[in-house]
Write a protein that holds these residues in place. Structure first.
Motif: not given
Length: 214
Positions: A106-107, A110
């Protein structure tokens, strides 16, 4: 393969549709709509964001926002996977490509780091890397940057293939400075209706709009 939970067909609201469309010879349907990529192209890209990787992430966000797009069936069993990996076509030198398998994170930062490394490795590879049926926790992605298409249909191995396909085309700038591109979604009607496709487009657009705050 990601962990999955089995759907109870006795209480599932779509059990009727599931049993109906499983009888069809051609149970898939495809929808193409335009999405706005103005924030990505005017804010994200000048800051070094890869539009290709950003779009993969946005599709992943759309898939994970809609439970139906994480469902697959095996015979009469319907499973909902917790995580769906993104199997994207990656161009290779010449006129070939390979399949990458990119876990969704999700990030964005990352995900971008992981996605970049996987794509670079796939570019250097020689094997096609096609899924031979051993994995169901996937979504298939393809980019057609040469074509501002208005509709798209995919090659399918048969009526029981229930892995959704997502394709996006050429980024086009309008006279008012807004950017957009076509996105095609192809799904199995036993698992997905138009409502869920609409929810996918809404979540994908929201992910793309996040670059407006960069």
């Amino acid at each position: 393969m990601s962990a999955a939970r089995e759907i109870d067909l006795a209480t599932w609201s779509r059990a009727g549709q599931f049993h109906l469309f499983r009888t069809y010879d051609r149970p898939h349907f495809a929808t193409t709509a335009r999405v706005d990529v103005t924030a990505l192209m005017t804010r994200g890209k000048p800051q070094g964001v890869s539009p290709y990787r950003a779009f993969i992430h946005a599709i992943g966000a759309g898939v994970h926002a809609v439970p139906a797009l994480k469902m697959r069936f095996e015979g009469d069993r319907v499973l909902e996977y917790g995580e769906i990996s993104l199997s994207a076509t990656v161009p290779r030198p010449g006129d070939t490509f390979g399949y990458a398998y990119i876990p969704y994170i999700e990030d964005w930062d990352s995900f971008d780091e992981s996605c970049k490394a996987i794509i670079e490795e796939t570019t250097r590879g020689a094997d096609l890397g096609a899924n031979t049926g051993q994995r169901f926790d996937l979504a298939y992605l393809s980019c057609l940057p040469w074509i501002d298409f208005t509709a798209l249909d995919n090659a399918l191995p048969g009526p029981d293939d229930c892995i959704p396909r997502f394709s996006w085309g050429k980024f086009v700038e309008a006279s008012d400075g807004r950017w957009s591109c076509p996105v095609a979604v192809q799904v199995h009607h036993a698992l997905v209706d138009g409502l869920q496709v609409g929810q996918f487009f809404e979540a994908t657009q929201k992910s793309l709009d996040r670059f407006a705050s960069i």
